[in-house]
Design an enzyme around this catalytic site. Structure first.
Site, PDB file in Angstrom:
ATOM      1  N   PHE A 143      -7.989 -12.485  -6.596  1.00  0.00           N
ATOM      2  CA  PHE A 143      -6.787 -12.545  -7.424  1.00  0.00           C
ATOM      3  C   PHE A 143      -7.040 -13.559  -8.529  1.00  0.00           C
ATOM      4  O   PHE A 143      -7.231 -14.748  -8.271  1.00  0.00           O
ATOM      5  CB  PHE A 143      -5.554 -12.960  -6.617  1.00  0.00           C
ATOM      6  CG  PHE A 143      -4.296 -12.965  -7.439  1.00  0.00           C
ATOM      7  CD1 PHE A 143      -3.522 -11.823  -7.556  1.00  0.00           C
ATOM      8  CD2 PHE A 143      -3.886 -14.109  -8.114  1.00  0.00           C
ATOM      9  CE1 PHE A 143      -2.367 -11.812  -8.333  1.00  0.00           C
ATOM     10  CE2 PHE A 143      -2.734 -14.118  -8.884  1.00  0.00           C
ATOM     11  CZ  PHE A 143      -1.975 -12.957  -8.997  1.00  0.00           C
ATOM     12  N   ASP A 197     -12.676 -20.023 -10.366  1.00  0.00           N
ATOM     13  CA  ASP A 197     -11.226 -20.009 -10.477  1.00  0.00           C
ATOM     14  C   ASP A 197     -10.651 -20.982  -9.447  1.00  0.00           C
ATOM     15  O   ASP A 197     -10.527 -20.669  -8.268  1.00  0.00           O
ATOM     16  CB  ASP A 197     -10.725 -18.578 -10.228  1.00  0.00           C
ATOM     17  CG  ASP A 197      -9.207 -18.458 -10.297  1.00  0.00           C
ATOM     18  OD1 ASP A 197      -8.527 -19.508 -10.331  1.00  0.00           O
ATOM     19  OD2 ASP A 197      -8.706 -17.318 -10.304  1.00  0.00           O
ATOM     20  N   LYS A 218      -1.465 -24.607 -11.501  1.00  0.00           N
ATOM     21  CA  LYS A 218      -0.651 -24.934 -10.329  1.00  0.00           C
ATOM     22  C   LYS A 218      -0.438 -26.436 -10.144  1.00  0.00           C
ATOM     23  O   LYS A 218       0.315 -27.038 -10.881  1.00  0.00           O
ATOM     24  CB  LYS A 218      -1.248 -24.279  -9.078  1.00  0.00           C
ATOM     25  CG  LYS A 218      -1.067 -22.739  -9.081  1.00  0.00           C
ATOM     26  CD  LYS A 218      -1.377 -22.145  -7.745  1.00  0.00           C
ATOM     27  CE  LYS A 218      -1.205 -20.634  -7.750  1.00  0.00           C
ATOM     28  NZ  LYS A 218       0.204 -20.210  -7.759  1.00  0.00           N
ATOM     29  N   THR A 269      -0.294 -20.863 -29.788  1.00  0.00           N
ATOM     30  CA  THR A 269       0.587 -21.812 -30.475  1.00  0.00           C
ATOM     31  C   THR A 269       0.559 -23.189 -29.840  1.00  0.00           C
ATOM     32  O   THR A 269       0.381 -24.202 -30.521  1.00  0.00           O
ATOM     33  CB  THR A 269       2.036 -21.287 -30.487  1.00  0.00           C
ATOM     34  OG1 THR A 269       2.073 -20.047 -31.195  1.00  0.00           O
ATOM     35  CG2 THR A 269       2.973 -22.283 -31.166  1.00  0.00           C
TER      36      THR A 269
END
Length: 496
Positions: A214, A323, A354, A377
């Site tokens: 994931f 990851d 997280k 941005t």
């Protein structure tokens, strides 16, 4: 070369007799003698209770609510305990999908969030890639680089884990093409063709991922996410290679030979896929992997597996992307989970989010040139970075990673003992520090166990088909761990 000892180092286990004695002591404790420094759970209604159900009914009229468990009273939640809308006080071992570093309403984080600095940044949110505040280097970059994984030279803040991974993939593609191109400038054909989504400007390249992975739900990363089919349904996907992730047998110490063979099989498939995709004209530019496949079922592999994977990536000259969105910031007993692997060569990119309160990625090499190819941005959030800095300072000054790692030892040993005691209910006790999991023997057993634990005041997470995952905050102690194992034992005794 995979060594048998690589598997047993993944878990800290007490001898069977001592572990069973631990559970017996803890089960007696739950009858009345366990005390926690921050109090005990207090469940007054079924969870979710009537107020949560009422709020859910109203919210469903206007917002997607299919994933809502119960509503929370954030103001009354404190430390390791979450208070729900019905006044139930639960020991929270899911921590807002593993995103709370120090629990609820921690004084150090409230102070940081309420500071004039954070308020100023909230009211005047800067476009950090264009007009960063003069204090940006000191406030943000130095704080993030102070905890950077070994070998990382730069950091790029982002908004969340998905966009951190998405942009890390872009970096891998840009690096790959830069090596192909050498010192030559972009051509007019590349400029014009990329505007029509055609090669050579938009080359056919791929990211190799693993079954059960994931990495987020944005468009690009979704092609590397393989945990639940419903996440991917109806969304076009890139034709990228997917390697098998090892399916280890437990207990690890009883299946050393089988697990070693399984990891070798998976590593061989990685090599084959890299060759196959190069031959079909869609070369692998990067390999992305989680230290523990959290959403996919808390799937583990040995340290030796990851070291060999790093070597494969290096020999193939492709980027290795780690990851660490769910495993970073002390979640596994080290600041970064891949530190457990003891790599001789650092990964190329490490993503985070997280517990770090913002997303981003670290780079071991120079950023892609020319500038502004990785951009949005805000490029992070200075208000949340104020909280990040306060959290990291408190973690360091109070040695909380060590404290939570000690609690992880209690959890792992306790789960091992419970698995031996209730073999028809539990299986596959596993973990890395406090980042622990255990499976129900069936999905139905898992679901019933989690429901009953919640009624006893313990809030847990689930993942995969039948896994229970624990994601305690770094303020979680050995006493909390003993209490949790005690409640598990009490609930399981009634289910047996």
């Amino acid at each position: 070369m995979l060594r048998a000892s690589a598997f047993t180092r993944r878990q800290v286990l007490l001898p069977a007799k001592a572990a069973r004695a631990l559970v017996c002591r803890q089960r007696n404790d739950v009858a009345g003698s366990i005390k926690l420094p921050d109090g005990l759970p207090d469940v007054k209604t079924e969870v979710p209770g009537p107020r949560s159900k009422e709020l859910l009914k109203e919210m469903t009229k206007k917002v997607e609510t299919g994933t809502v468990s119960f509503f929370v009273d954030i103001q009354k939640s404190k430390g390791n305990f979450v208070m729900d809308a019905d006044g139930n006080r639960l020991l929270d071992l899911f921590s807002q999908i593993a995103s709370l570093p120090l629990g609820y309403n921690h004084p150090a984080l409230l102070e940081a969030a309420g500071s004039s600095e954070a308020t100023m940044h909230l009211a005047n949110r800067a476009a950090l890639g264009v007009h960063p505040p003069s204090s940006f280097q000191q406030e943000a970059i130095e704080a993030l680089m102070a905890v950077a994984p070994a070998g990382m030279k730069e950091v790029t803040p982002m908004m969340c884990g998905s966009c951190a991974n998405e942009n890390a993939y872009k970096v891998a593609f840009m690096w790959y093409q830069a090596k192909r191109r050498g010192d030559a400038p972009f051509t007019e054909e590349e400029f014009s063709s990329c505007m029509m989504n055609q090669s050579p400007g938009s080359p056919k390249l791929s990211i190799l991922s693993f079954t059960g992975a994931f990495h987020g739900r944005l468009f690009g990363v979704l092609s590397t996410t393989h945990s639940k089919a419903i996440h991917k349904m109806d969304v076009p996907a890139f034709d990228w290679p997917v390697a098998p992730f090892p399916e280890l047998k437990y207990p690890l110490e009883k299946h050393t030979a089988e697990n070693e063979a399984e990891e070798k099989r998976c590593l061989q498939k990685v090599k084959e896929l890299i060759s196959e995709w190069f031959a079909k004209g869609c070369p692998v530019a990067g390999i992305v992997v989680e230290p523990v496949q959290a959403e996919g079922g808390d799937n583990h592999a040995s340290n030796a597996f990851f070291r060999e994977l790093r070597q494969i990536a290096k020999e193939a000259d492709v980027a290795m992307i780690i990851d660490e969105v769910q495993t970073g910031c002390g979640a596994t007993g080290k600041m970064w989970a891949h530190e457990h692997w003891e790599l001789s060569d650092p990964p190329d990119l490490v993503t985070f989010a997280k517990r770090m309160q913002i997303g981003g990625y670290y780079l071991a090499h120079e950023r892609p040139r020319p500038h502004a190819r990785i951009f949005n941005t805000w490029l992070g959030d200075l208000a949340h970075l104020a909280v990040t800095r306060a959290a990291l300072k408190h973690i360091r000054e109070n040695d909380l990673i060590k404290q939570c790692n000690e609690a992880g030892t209690v959890l792992q040993s306790g789960f091992k003992a419970l698995e031996e005691k209730y073999p028809t209910l539990l299986t596959k006790a596993r973990g890395l520090g406090p980042f622990t999991a255990i499976d129900g023997c069936t999905p139905e057993i898992r679901d019933k166990l989690c429901h009953e634990m919640r009624q006893k005041g313990i809030h847990l997470g689930v993942c995969g088909d039948a896994s229970i995952r624990l994601r305690p905050m770094l303020t979680f102690t050995k006493d909390h761990a003993r209490f949790v194992i005690s409640v598990f034992d009490k609930v399981l005794s009634k289910m047996a």
